[in-house]
Design an enzyme around this catalytic site. Structure first.
Site, PDB file in Angstrom:
ATOM      1  N   TYR A 108       1.112  -1.170   0.082  1.00 23.07           N
ATOM      2  CA  TYR A 108       0.037  -0.112  -0.144  1.00 23.07           C
ATOM      3  C   TYR A 108       0.792   1.352  -0.062  1.00 23.07           C
ATOM      4  O   TYR A 108       2.062   1.149   0.691  1.00 23.07           O
ATOM      5  CB  TYR A 108      -0.808  -0.048   1.102  1.00 23.07           C
ATOM      6  CG  TYR A 108      -1.784   1.324   1.435  1.00 23.07           C
ATOM      7  CD1 TYR A 108      -2.815   1.275   0.755  1.00 23.07           C
ATOM      8  CD2 TYR A 108      -1.199   2.334   1.963  1.00 23.07           C
ATOM      9  CE1 TYR A 108      -3.757   2.254   0.576  1.00 23.07           C
ATOM     10  CE2 TYR A 108      -2.342   3.551   1.887  1.00 23.07           C
ATOM     11  CZ  TYR A 108      -3.386   3.441   1.321  1.00 23.07           C
ATOM     12  OH  TYR A 108      -3.991   4.704   1.587  1.00 23.07           O
ATOM     13  N   TRP A 110       1.255   5.661  -1.717  1.00 26.35           N
ATOM     14  CA  TRP A 110       1.036   6.654  -2.613  1.00 26.35           C
ATOM     15  C   TRP A 110       2.129   6.835  -3.903  1.00 26.35           C
ATOM     16  O   TRP A 110       1.924   7.371  -4.502  1.00 26.35           O
ATOM     17  CB  TRP A 110       1.051   8.094  -1.855  1.00 26.35           C
ATOM     18  CG  TRP A 110      -0.241   8.464  -1.486  1.00 26.35           C
ATOM     19  CD1 TRP A 110      -1.230   7.828  -0.653  1.00 26.35           C
ATOM     20  CD2 TRP A 110      -1.052   9.655  -2.024  1.00 26.35           C
ATOM     21  NE1 TRP A 110      -2.292   8.364  -0.551  1.00 26.35           N
ATOM     22  CE2 TRP A 110      -2.565   9.531  -1.310  1.00 26.35           C
ATOM     23  CE3 TRP A 110      -0.928  10.717  -2.584  1.00 26.35           C
ATOM     24  CZ2 TRP A 110      -3.404  10.479  -1.430  1.00 26.35           C
ATOM     25  CZ3 TRP A 110      -1.900  11.655  -2.755  1.00 26.35           C
ATOM     26  CH2 TRP A 110      -2.950  11.692  -2.127  1.00 26.35           C
TER      27      TRP A 110
HETATM   28  N1  LIG Z   1      -0.539  18.540   2.999  1.00 26.61           N
HETATM   29  C1  LIG Z   1      -1.061  17.089   2.870  1.00 26.61           C
HETATM   30  N2  LIG Z   1      -2.098  17.095   2.450  1.00 26.61           N
HETATM   31  C2  LIG Z   1      -2.634  15.657   2.336  1.00 26.61           C
HETATM   32  C3  LIG Z   1      -2.033  14.558   2.839  1.00 26.61           C
HETATM   33  C4  LIG Z   1      -0.749  14.862   3.388  1.00 26.61           C
HETATM   34  O1  LIG Z   1       0.231  13.903   3.872  1.00 26.61           O
HETATM   35  N3  LIG Z   1      -0.156  16.352   3.475  1.00 26.61           N
HETATM   36  N4  LIG Z   1      -2.471  13.300   2.842  1.00 26.61           N
HETATM   37  C5  LIG Z   1      -3.655  13.024   1.818  1.00 26.61           C
HETATM   38  C6  LIG Z   1      -4.323  12.051   2.244  1.00 26.61           C
HETATM   39  S1  LIG Z   1      -3.770  10.592   1.632  1.00 26.61           S
HETATM   40  C7  LIG Z   1      -5.611  11.827   2.640  1.00 26.61           C
HETATM   41  S2  LIG Z   1      -6.263  10.340   2.874  1.00 26.61           S
HETATM   42  C8  LIG Z   1      -6.286  13.138   3.142  1.00 26.61           C
HETATM   43  C9  LIG Z   1      -6.801  13.025   4.508  1.00 26.61           C
HETATM   44  O2  LIG Z   1      -7.739  13.849   4.859  1.00 26.61           O
HETATM   45  P1  LIG Z   1      -8.470  14.193   6.150  1.00 26.61           P
HETATM   46  O3  LIG Z   1      -8.643  12.586   7.046  1.00 26.61           O
HETATM   47  O4  LIG Z   1      -9.418  14.972   6.405  1.00 26.61           O
HETATM   48  O5  LIG Z   1      -6.941  14.674   7.091  1.00 26.61           O
HETATM   49  P2  LIG Z   1      -6.575  14.746   8.645  1.00 26.61           P
HETATM   50  O6  LIG Z   1      -5.584  15.975   8.593  1.00 26.61           O
HETATM   51  O7  LIG Z   1      -6.212  13.380   8.850  1.00 26.61           O
HETATM   52  O8  LIG Z   1      -7.837  15.277   9.442  1.00 26.61           O
HETATM   53  C10 LIG Z   1      -8.522  16.757   9.406  1.00 26.61           C
HETATM   54  C11 LIG Z   1      -8.680  17.149  10.479  1.00 26.61           C
HETATM   55  O9  LIG Z   1      -9.563  16.258  11.460  1.00 26.61           O
HETATM   56  C12 LIG Z   1      -9.646  16.728  12.756  1.00 26.61           C
HETATM   57  N5  LIG Z   1      -9.979  15.942  13.397  1.00 26.61           N
HETATM   58  C13 LIG Z   1      -9.171  14.537  14.302  1.00 26.61           C
HETATM   59  N6  LIG Z   1      -9.938  14.088  14.878  1.00 26.61           N
HETATM   60  C14 LIG Z   1     -11.189  14.549  14.911  1.00 26.61           C
HETATM   61  C15 LIG Z   1     -12.294  14.251  15.682  1.00 26.61           C
HETATM   62  O10 LIG Z   1     -12.522  13.460  16.414  1.00 26.61           O
HETATM   63  N7  LIG Z   1     -13.239  15.075  15.474  1.00 26.61           N
HETATM   64  C16 LIG Z   1     -13.395  16.139  14.497  1.00 26.61           C
HETATM   65  N8  LIG Z   1     -14.363  16.823  14.356  1.00 26.61           N
HETATM   66  N9  LIG Z   1     -12.226  16.520  14.002  1.00 26.61           N
HETATM   67  C17 LIG Z   1     -11.054  15.731  14.033  1.00 26.61           C
HETATM   68  C18 LIG Z   1      -7.920  17.136  12.726  1.00 26.61           C
HETATM   69  O11 LIG Z   1      -8.007  18.163  13.567  1.00 26.61           O
HETATM   70  C19 LIG Z   1      -7.425  16.984  11.490  1.00 26.61           C
HETATM   71  O12 LIG Z   1      -6.677  18.333  11.303  1.00 26.61           O
HETATM   72  O13 LIG Z   1      -5.455  14.314   3.246  1.00 26.61           O
HETATM   73  C20 LIG Z   1      -4.630  14.532   1.934  1.00 26.61           C
HETATM   74  N10 LIG Z   1      -4.094  15.676   2.020  1.00 26.61           N
HETATM   75  N1  LIG Z   2      -1.423   8.026  12.646  1.00 26.04           N
HETATM   76  C1  LIG Z   2      -1.767   8.008  11.398  1.00 26.04           C
HETATM   77  N2  LIG Z   2      -1.314   7.300  10.601  1.00 26.04           N
HETATM   78  C2  LIG Z   2      -1.703   7.375   9.143  1.00 26.04           C
HETATM   79  C3  LIG Z   2      -2.872   8.464   8.856  1.00 26.04           C
HETATM   80  C4  LIG Z   2      -3.275   9.096   9.717  1.00 26.04           C
HETATM   81  O1  LIG Z   2      -3.966  10.152   9.647  1.00 26.04           O
HETATM   82  N3  LIG Z   2      -3.001   9.067  11.096  1.00 26.04           N
HETATM   83  N4  LIG Z   2      -3.132   8.651   7.544  1.00 26.04           N
HETATM   84  C5  LIG Z   2      -2.856   7.249   6.694  1.00 26.04           C
HETATM   85  C6  LIG Z   2      -3.159   7.750   5.414  1.00 26.04           C
HETATM   86  S1  LIG Z   2      -4.815   8.480   4.950  1.00 26.04           S
HETATM   87  C7  LIG Z   2      -2.440   7.086   4.366  1.00 26.04           C
HETATM   88  S2  LIG Z   2      -2.814   7.468   2.724  1.00 26.04           S
HETATM   89  C8  LIG Z   2      -1.123   6.646   4.650  1.00 26.04           C
HETATM   90  C9  LIG Z   2       0.179   7.237   3.637  1.00 26.04           C
HETATM   91  O2  LIG Z   2       0.903   6.122   3.581  1.00 26.04           O
HETATM   92  P1  LIG Z   2       2.049   6.146   2.526  1.00 26.04           P
HETATM   93  O3  LIG Z   2       1.315   6.415   1.190  1.00 26.04           O
HETATM   94  O4  LIG Z   2       2.663   4.459   2.669  1.00 26.04           O
HETATM   95  O5  LIG Z   2       3.127   6.909   2.736  1.00 26.04           O
HETATM   96  P2  LIG Z   2       4.363   7.695   1.813  1.00 26.04           P
HETATM   97  O6  LIG Z   2       5.053   8.366   2.629  1.00 26.04           O
HETATM   98  O7  LIG Z   2       3.433   8.656   0.682  1.00 26.04           O
HETATM   99  O8  LIG Z   2       4.937   6.471   1.059  1.00 26.04           O
HETATM  100  C10 LIG Z   2       5.306   6.356  -0.181  1.00 26.04           C
HETATM  101  C11 LIG Z   2       6.549   5.814  -0.268  1.00 26.04           C
HETATM  102  O9  LIG Z   2       6.728   5.630  -1.795  1.00 26.04           O
HETATM  103  C12 LIG Z   2       8.308   6.096  -2.219  1.00 26.04           C
HETATM  104  N5  LIG Z   2       7.945   6.204  -3.371  1.00 26.04           N
HETATM  105  C13 LIG Z   2       7.702   7.300  -4.067  1.00 26.04           C
HETATM  106  N6  LIG Z   2       7.939   7.256  -5.296  1.00 26.04           N
HETATM  107  C14 LIG Z   2       8.217   5.891  -5.769  1.00 26.04           C
HETATM  108  C15 LIG Z   2       8.441   5.074  -7.016  1.00 26.04           C
HETATM  109  O10 LIG Z   2       8.358   5.893  -7.925  1.00 26.04           O
HETATM  110  N7  LIG Z   2       8.698   4.033  -7.166  1.00 26.04           N
HETATM  111  C16 LIG Z   2       8.875   3.753  -5.445  1.00 26.04           C
HETATM  112  N8  LIG Z   2       9.379   2.209  -5.447  1.00 26.04           N
HETATM  113  N9  LIG Z   2       8.685   4.087  -4.527  1.00 26.04           N
HETATM  114  C17 LIG Z   2       8.427   5.494  -4.596  1.00 26.04           C
HETATM  115  C18 LIG Z   2       8.423   7.119  -1.438  1.00 26.04           C
HETATM  116  O11 LIG Z   2       9.773   7.105  -1.079  1.00 26.04           O
HETATM  117  C19 LIG Z   2       7.857   6.559   0.017  1.00 26.04           C
HETATM  118  O12 LIG Z   2       8.567   5.886   1.014  1.00 26.04           O
HETATM  119  O13 LIG Z   2      -0.830   7.045   5.998  1.00 26.04           O
HETATM  120  C20 LIG Z   2      -1.699   6.775   6.841  1.00 26.04           C
HETATM  121  N10 LIG Z   2      -1.469   6.713   8.064  1.00 26.04           N
HETATM  122 MO   LIG Z   3      -4.862   8.928   2.585  1.00 29.87          MO
END
Ligand SMILES: Nc1nc2c(c(=O)[nH]1)N[C@H]1C(S)=C(S)[C@@H](COP(=O)(O)OP(=O)(O)OC[C@H]3O[C@@H](n4cnc5c(=O)[nH]c(N)nc54)[C@H](O)[C@@H]3O)O[C@H]1N2
Ligand SMILES: Nc1nc2c(c(=O)[nH]1)N[C@H]1C(S)=C(S)[C@@H](COP(=O)(O)OP(=O)(O)OC[C@H]3O[C@@H](n4cnc5c(=O)[nH]c(N)nc54)[C@H](O)[C@@H]3O)O[C@H]1N2
Ligand SMILES: [Mo]
Length: 767
Positions: A108, A110
């Site tokens: 899994y 990104w």
């Molecule tokens: N800059 C940046 N942007 C991203 C990403 C990133 O890594 N960096 N990741 C992307 C990805 S993979 C995803 S899935 C999305 C995720 O998008 P979201 O799931 O919406 O993102 P989060 O920042 O985990 O949560 C949003 C907010 O929810 C609030 N929150 C936490 N717990 C609770 C709760 O119990 N109740 C309420 N009401 N609020 C709560 C927190 O303050 C948090 O800032 O974002 C995407 N956008």
């Molecule tokens: N506590 C907590 N944990 C969370 C979350 C949270 O809200 N709270 N959010 C969750 C969510 S929404 C998400 S989506 C996940 C995200 O978790 P991931 O998507 O696993 O996180 P990334 O750091 O984006 O990992 C991508 C990896 O791919 C590698 N990569 C980039 N480009 C390439 C390529 O071209 N080839 C190869 N082979 N590798 C490459 C990068 O070096 C990096 O290590 O985390 C989850 N974990």
């Molecule tokens: Mo995500």
């Protein structure tokens, strides 16, 4: 023109003296961010891996459970020839001895954008063609809602993105947006598959300018753009379902619920109504009840209910609310509240599942952009993605998932490309222990990040900047030609080169490559896209013209009327939803029939294992919010300039309320120790009244930097919240991840804190 695309922006590459020197956000990006800063520096920095590496013990003793050695032994640099031979031989051995199911390619994550050089597509194609593998299903992003919503509103797991309320209709007809979890500006930085230009702030501000009012329900005030002038309600984390139930009860009590819609367009209102009124459990889910669970004033609930009833309202529920134990309930209840409110199925109101994230809030692209075909994996069933540690620790153990009873496969080989489990998984010390079980772990990585360090065989991979490709982000209407701006460092290969070479050693080289070079594949995928869009009447330029142009825009698709709530409201018999009843399932007979104690037939408040109102708070009195980072994409580029500029005292910043800090003798800028029974980490204190007292916020993505990996409670020096979070399935229904259900304590760190070591390359032994 040299242009490149990342998940967080599109850049024109400035070249001086033949070398790329800067990535300039494209001129029409309305809201660029700094996330790419440092991408060029790290490309050739000390953490870049430039040779295949094998863990010393694995090289000397061969495959087998590692008993703590994985992640702590030095690596040995080997030639590509040797590395490929080791991987091919080991894959063949595991398939022969343990079956294809023993190969875990769930992989899994990104990775990076690009329709062709997309690591997930590459690894899945390779493993499928090699005989099959255990795959993963669902995501860490939306694991619980993906499973529950198809039962409630029907459709495939991500159809909520298209069917929720969109910004243009909010601008035109909307009056109120109530966002549970806010609409944090930082979360619009990133979009899967790339983003041509950032438009989310303009949409949101456009709605405000049109007179729309905003309410943000979140422990963190900063989850709404200040320009929205949102009213801020900060319940205890994890209690939003109780708040929604209180609102629902208030609508019912004051007879302002949309009885007509509930009767004609929904099923199962009566059992839910009984629950709301407390007919069976004796507990009315009243405003007063909700207020006591949430730790807010009862009047706040009453007044918000009144505003919802009196306005064309969007109930927006973000994804963090379902990254929790019982995470299914928040989105199910969001739909039910919207159905009661009178706004669902009317323009500019209803339910939205994550407005504000990425490009959520415009009609997504439905153009068929070609991607690398992956074939059909003969091995099943797929593992719910967040159950990886359970599977590694308990082969043969039964588990529930969405109505089926399954057993964990016996995984012997883990193959990862394009994700970082030591970023995304919960309870990292438990993962470290689970990670010792398989015989072999193989990873493709560009940098010495925690995943690379915890692997047996590391194959050094080219980055986005070193490949030609084409990008088309989810929901985006632009197709962009990505240009190689530099050659990969000597010793580095692309994922495709590696899989091609391995396939050829394993006897299916021609099947894998179809005789195409990478560049020929990129051209092929573009040509297939041209053909797909031509069928829909959308002309595209030739491949060569496309590359010369840099980007092409495609027209906005016509609104999709399929499964529309507006049509449902109009005539439910003629426009049924794809649910068993054809209507919105306030009560789902299907889910009820599973008989799960942790996910019943209608939305409910379930007390979480860890929350501020429960007994666990006596020992660990602070709720941990581990949200998405503003200075990175997950763990990616944590070692680059922009992310490192945001560290406090060299660690990840943790936000604390001044009152909580004062009670603990913590001052701004101090190194603090955050801990619970699962782990401990250091972080740099930032004090702000913009968090609810009792809540601490530590974003995800600091590279895991354990003093003693795998030892419960041992210290992470850097501030990775996943040493603290719990590894529990959201429920038996979805088995989604639940990091949001975590309590901690924070104390000042006495003495000289240990230095952060994760940005030093590991020890390399000589062969
Ligand atoms: N800059 C940046 N942007 C991203 C990403 C990133 O890594 N960096 N990741 C992307 C990805 S993979 C995803 S899935 C999305 C995720 O998008 P979201 O799931 O919406 O993102 P989060 O920042 O985990 O949560 C949003 C907010 O929810 C609030 N929150 C936490 N717990 C609770 C709760 O119990 N109740 C309420 N009401 N609020 C709560 C927190 O303050 C948090 O800032 O974002 C995407 N956008
Ligand atoms: N506590 C907590 N944990 C969370 C979350 C949270 O809200 N709270 N959010 C969750 C969510 S929404 C998400 S989506 C996940 C995200 O978790 P991931 O998507 O696993 O996180 P990334 O750091 O984006 O990992 C991508 C990896 O791919 C590698 N990569 C980039 N480009 C390439 C390529 O071209 N080839 C190869 N082979 N590798 C490459 C990068 O070096 C990096 O290590 O985390 C989850 N974990
Ligand atoms: Mo995500």
């Amino acid at each position: 023109m040299r242009r490149t695309v990342t998940h967080f922006g599109t850049y024109d590459v400035r070249v001086e003296g033949g070398r790329p020197v800067a990535l300039d956000p494209v001129a029409d990006d309305g809201a660029p961010n700094g996330l790419a800063d440092g991408m060029l520096d790290v490309r050739e920095g000390p953490l870049r891996i430039t040779s295949p590496m094998v863990r010393r013990g694995w090289l000397e003793r061969g495959p087998g459970p590692a008993d703590g050695a994985r992640g702590s032994e030095p690596f040995v640099a080997v030639s590509w020839d040797r590395a490929l031979e080791l991987v091919a031989t080991e894959l063949a051995r595991v398939r022969r001895t343990h079956g294809d199911e023993a190969v875990y390619g769930g992989s899994y994550g990104w990775g990076s954008p690009g329709r062709f050089h997309h690591a997930q597509s590459q690894v899945h194609r390779f493993l499928t063609m090699g005989g099959g593998y255990t795959a993963s299903v669902n995501s860490y992003s939306a694991g619980a809602m993906e499973v529950v919503l198809p039962h409630v509103i029907g459709g495939d797991s991500w159809s909520f993105a298209e069917r929720g309320v969109q910004w243009p209709e909010i601008v035109e007809h909307g009056e109120l947006v109530v966002s549970f979890g806010g609409t944090a500006a930082k979360n619009a930085f990133a979009n899967a598959g790339g983003v041509a230009r950032h438009r989310q702030p303009a949409w949101q501000r456009g709605a405000r300018a049109a007179g729309v009012q905003f309410v943000t329900v979140s422990p963190l005030r900063g989850d709404a753009d200040p320009a929205l002038e949102a009213d801020w309600i900060a319940p205890r984390p994890g209690t939003d379902v109780a708040l929604m139930l209180g609102l629902a009860h208030e609508l019912l009590r004051t007879r302002r619920h949309d009885e007509d819609f509930l009767t004609r367009c929904c099923v199962g209102w009566e059992p839910f109504e009984r629950y709301l009124l407390g007919r069976d459990d004796g507990v009315a889910k009243s405003a007063a009840w909700a207020a006591s669970v949430c730790g807010i004033a009862p009047m706040t609930v009453v007044e918000l209910a009144e505003r919802i009833a009196g306005s064309r309202t969007t109930i927006n529920v973000t994804w963090s609310l379902q990254r929790m134990q019982h995470g299914e309930q928040a989105h199910w209840m969001g739909v039910v509240l919207a159905a009661m409110s009178g706004s669902l199925g009317r323009p500019g109101g209803g339910y939205a599942g994550g407005l504000g994230i990425s490009l959520m809030g415009v009609r997504p692209r439905r153009h068929r952009i070609a991607s690398l075909p992956q074939g059909t994996n003969p091995v099943g069933p797929a593992l719910p993605v967040a159950r990886i540690a359970d599977a590694l620790l308990g082969p043969g153990t039964p588990y529930d998932y969405d109505g089926s009873r399954r057993t964990y496969p016996d995984l012997r080989l883990v193959y990862w490309a394009g994700g970082n489990p030591f970023h995304h998984h919960q309870d990292l010390h438990r993962l470290v222990r689970a990670w010792q079980r398989p015989d072999t772990v193989i990873a493709h990585e560009a940098y010495w990040n925690p995943l690379a360090r915890f692997s047996d065989i590391v194959l050094p991979i080219a980055t986005t900047l070193e490949r030609d490709d084409l990008a088309a982000g989810m929901m985006d209407l632009t197709i962009t030609a990505m240009s190689r701006v530099a050659e990969p460092p000597a010793g580095v290969r692309t994922d495709y080169d590696v899989f091609s070479a391995l396939a050829s050693r394993l006897g299916f080289g021609e099947t894998f490559t179809e005789g195409r070079t990478a560049d020929a594949w990129v051209r092929e995928l573009y040509d297939r896209t041209v053909a797909n869009l031509a069928e829909d009447g959308v002309p595209l330029p030739s491949y060569d013209d496309f590359r010369a142009l840099g980007s092409v825009e495609t027209p906005e698709p016509a609104p999709d009327e399929r499964w529309s709530f507006a049509r449902l409201r109009e005539d439910p018999a003629s426009y049924p939803l794809p649910t068993p009843s054809g209507r919105i399932e306030i009560t789902s007979a299907t889910i009820a029939s599973f008989g799960y104690p942790d996910c019943g037939g209608h939305p409910r408040w379930y007390e979480p294992a860890e929350w501020l109102g429960g007994s666990a708070a006596e020992r660990f009195p602070l709720a941990l919010v581990s949200n998405q980072p503003s200075r990175r994409l997950h763990s990616q580029l944590d070692h680059a300039a922009h992310s490192r500029a945001g560290k406090v005292a060299g660690r990840e910043p943790v936000l604390l309320h001044p009152a909580d800090a004062a009670a603990r003798g913590i001052a701004a800028g101090d190194v603090v120790r955050i801990h619970n029974e699962r782990g401990a980490c250091l972080a740099g204190a930032v004090l702000t009244a913009d968090v609810r007292p009792g809540v601490v916020v530590l974003a995800t993505g600091a590279w895991f930097d354990p003093e003693t990996p795998g030892v419960t409670g041992s210290l992470d020096r850097h501030g990775n919240p996943n040493v603290l979070t719990a590894d529990r399935g959201a429920s038996s229904l979805s088995q989604g991840p639940s990091p949001g259900t975590t309590l901690v304590e924070v104390t000042p760190y006495d003495g000289v804190p240990p230095g952060v070591r994760c940005f030093d390359p590991p020890e390399i032994a000589t062969d």
